[in-house]
Motif scaffolding. Structure first.
Motif, PDB file in Angstrom:
ATOM      1  N   UNK A  64       0.827  -1.206   0.000  1.00 37.33           N
ATOM      2  CA  UNK A  64       0.000   0.000   0.000  1.00 37.33           C
ATOM      3  C   UNK A  64       0.864   1.259   0.000  1.00 37.33           C
ATOM      4  N   UNK A  65       1.969   1.233   0.765  1.00 36.82           N
ATOM      5  CA  UNK A  65       2.881   2.372   0.763  1.00 36.82           C
ATOM      6  C   UNK A  65       3.477   2.568  -0.631  1.00 36.82           C
ATOM      7  N   UNK A  66       3.951   1.484  -1.238  1.00 36.86           N
ATOM      8  CA  UNK A  66       4.523   1.565  -2.579  1.00 36.86           C
ATOM      9  C   UNK A  66       3.490   2.082  -3.567  1.00 36.86           C
ATOM     10  N   UNK A  67       2.257   1.633  -3.429  1.00 35.96           N
ATOM     11  CA  UNK A  67       1.184   2.078  -4.325  1.00 35.96           C
ATOM     12  C   UNK A  67       1.028   3.596  -4.284  1.00 35.96           C
ATOM     13  N   UNK A  68       1.000   4.157  -3.072  1.00 34.93           N
ATOM     14  CA  UNK A  68       0.842   5.610  -2.951  1.00 34.93           C
ATOM     15  C   UNK A  68       2.036   6.345  -3.537  1.00 34.93           C
ATOM     16  N   UNK A  69       3.236   5.843  -3.277  1.00 36.83           N
ATOM     17  CA  UNK A  69       4.419   6.546  -3.758  1.00 36.83           C
ATOM     18  C   UNK A  69       4.559   6.441  -5.281  1.00 36.83           C
ATOM     19  N   UNK A  70       4.233   5.301  -5.848  1.00 36.89           N
ATOM     20  CA  UNK A  70       4.293   5.176  -7.309  1.00 36.89           C
ATOM     21  C   UNK A  70       3.315   6.140  -7.968  1.00 36.89           C
TER      22      UNK A  70
END
Length: 582
Positions: free
Chosen positions: A509-515
């Motif tokens: 979920x963190x990676x999703x937001x940052x991407x």
């Protein structure tokens, strides 16, 4: 004052001064001479620490560089070159640099055993040359004049320790620079280094040149210690023995280089006192080198890693929280889709890659608009990674055209494409564990980052602090760090090959937001290769699906994922339209 006392550099300088003046004031002539030899050998170990310990290049000819340095110092002494020993010593080092570049250039295409054989052949050839000609002053017993103020044995020991300390300070600074980090990454993975814009060839040549300079200085110091040297002082077999010592103790570390110097100078004396032939000392060193290969690291590397793990186990690192997405975060994708892309950041035209009779990529056309995240998906073996390898220059034989911001990059090597702004990650994790978190961020970014930039980037991706050793960081966090470092360089295009592999749901979920934020926050368009369809669906503005190396569908995520040809490719069912929407 307290901070200065705890500084390892300050502590090291104080310790060096205490040892130098303590030995000079109280040790006997024999002990002083023996320890001077250990200090000279420490310089040789520092050269091995540069070439093999940091850059990972096998070199069995470091004592050949030392012989060149000693020869030049002897010649300068006989010719009475102005400047005295203070000028002759760096002159010998510079002469060795020339030899380092001469052997380094042809060795750039060699790896492993082949490189070892090449450097050993150079050492053997130079050994034959120096055996046939006398060193300057050898026949006439014209002893090398020591530096003014340090002419007696005690004074020369102090001078040698000062040189050793100066080299340590230089290496300490190198290890904390992006250039030093680049050498470590070359050792860990040449492909990852090239993907970060590092010239592997230039890095290896730099390592050869620097290590040759250090070895040449060591040879000059030996000439000053002995007065006159001969070819036997720099025999090829001794160079191999020193390499084994360096490999065993880990001379890329300060304590390893000092231990190597003591072992190289004192161990033969000890076994001689025990009545054991000195030639057998190489056998002990060889056994130690085999132990390194078995354990996967030198003694000092393993000890340092053990201490870091113990400190980490005693600490209580903060757990990564999963903050609730703000309204701004949750609307990033919608805002970006509504915005005009402003042209193509990356365009691929008619890309075709063949491996013999196999066509891995078959005439792919692909566009990544500026300000967008484009997903590249497909079943295993569809050709996704091969396509990325060709686009980024790691596969050089292909047909078609790759354009970055409208300019073709087909003639550029991988590291030049990375410098131009075409950056990538790899499916296999290639983050070197020998670096700190902050240093890796600097290397991956490909540009100098301020401390504030590093701290801000680490906080954004919820990663450990900059001074955290990488080998205590878990694999999933290393993958986040790789994305964070690449994004910090603000490249026009970033190609990510399965960045969510091994992540928990919270990390995904963190990676999703940052991407989703990358285009807006860093001005970077993204081509994302990922098997996590939900991550792709929620992050990407558009999808391109490939199967058997061909594009079978492209367009908005929901439409593409509902396409019968895409469903057939993933489920293995027959499709009505094998070509799909290309």
């Amino acid at each position: 004052m307290g901070t200065a006392v705890r500084n390892p550099l300050v502590l090291g300088l104080v310790a060096a001064a205490a040892v130098a003046f303590g030995v000079a004031g109280f040790a006997s002539s024999y002990v002083t001479f023996l320890l001077t030899g250990a200090a000279v050998t420490t310089v040789f170990m520092q050269s091995y620490g540069l070439i093999t310990g940091r850059a990972g290049v096998i070199s069995l000819c470091q004592l050949s560089f030392a012989a060149i340095g000693a020869w030049v110092v002897g010649w300068a002494n006989v010719a009475d070159v102005p400047g005295g020993f203070y000028a002759w010593l760096p002159l010998g080092g510079l002469a060795a640099v020339v030899a380092g570049l001469v052997i380094g250039l042809p060795a750039l295409r060699l790896r492993g055993v082949n490189l070892a054989v090449a450097t050993f052949a150079f050492a053997t050839a130079l050994d034959v040359v120096f055996t046939g000609i006398a060193f300057p002053g050898q026949d006439t017993f014209d002893f090398v004049r020591r530096p003014a103020g340090f002419t007696d044995d005690s004074g020369y020991f102090v001078f040698t320790v000062a040189v050793v300390t100066a080299i340590f300070v230089g290496l300490w600074l190198l290890d904390r620079s992006r250039a030093g980090g680049a050498l470590v990454e070359i050792r860990h993975s040449e492909r990852a280094a090239a993907a970060h814009g590092i010239s592997v060839a230039r890095g290896k040549l730099t390592a050869f040149a620097l290590s040759a300079f250090v070895a040449g200085v060591g040879g000059g110091l030996m000439a000053g210690q002995l007065g006159v040297v001969a070819a036997g002082n720099f025999a090829t077999f001794a160079s191999v023995s020193f390499f084994a010592i360096a490999l065993f103790v880990g001379t890329n570390n300060i304590e390893g280089a000092i231990a190597g110097g003591l072992i190289g100078a004192v161990f033969p004396v000890i076994i001689d006192a025990l009545g054991i032939p000195q030639d057998l000392s190489a056998l002990f060193f060889g056994i130690g080198a085999i132990q390194v290969l078995r354990l996967g690291g030198s003694q000092t590397d393993l000890l340092r890693a053990s201490r870091r793990r113990k400190r980490q186990s005693r600490a209580h690192p903060p757990t990564r929280e999963s903050p609730t997405p703000t309204t701004r975060e949750s609307n990033v994708q919608r805002t970006r889709i509504q915005r005009s892309g402003g042209g193509a950041a990356l365009e691929v035209r008619g890309l075709r890659v063949r491996f013999g009779a196999l066509t891995a990529v078959d005439g792919v056309d692909l566009v990544v608009p500026k300000g967008h995240v484009v997903g590249l998906v497909g079943p295993n073996g569809a050709g996704k990674s091969t396509l990325i390898n060709a686009v980024t220059g790691f596969t050089t034989r292909y047909d078609g055209t790759v354009l970055l911001d409208g300019r073709p990059v087909d003639g550029l090597a991988a590291h030049h494409r990375a410098r131009a702004g075409l950056r990538r990650s790899f499916q296999q994790l290639r983050v070197p564990t020998a670096l700190s978190v902050g240093m890796f961020l600097q290397v991956a970014a490909g540009r100098k980052l301020s401390r504030d930039e590093v701290d801000e980037q680490l906080a954004l991706f919820e990663c450990p602090t900059a001074d955290t050793p990488m080998d205590v960081v878990d694999v999933a966090t290393r993958r986040l760090l790789e994305v964070a470092g690449l994004a910090a360089g603000r490249p026009p295009v970033l190609l990510l090959d399965e960045p969510a592999a091994g992540h928990s749901s919270t990390e995904t979920r963190l990676l999703q937001r940052r991407l989703a934020e990358l285009p807006e926050r860093f001005g970077t368009a993204v081509l994302l290769v990922e098997h996590d369809i939900e991550l792709v669906r929620s992050t990407c503005d558009s999808l391109v699906v490939v199967d058997f190396g061909r594009v079978i569908a492209s367009g908005p995520p929901d439409e593409v994922l509902a396409d019968p040809a895409v469903v057939a490719a993933y489920l293995g069912a027959p499709a009505h339209s094998p070509e799909g929407n290309s």
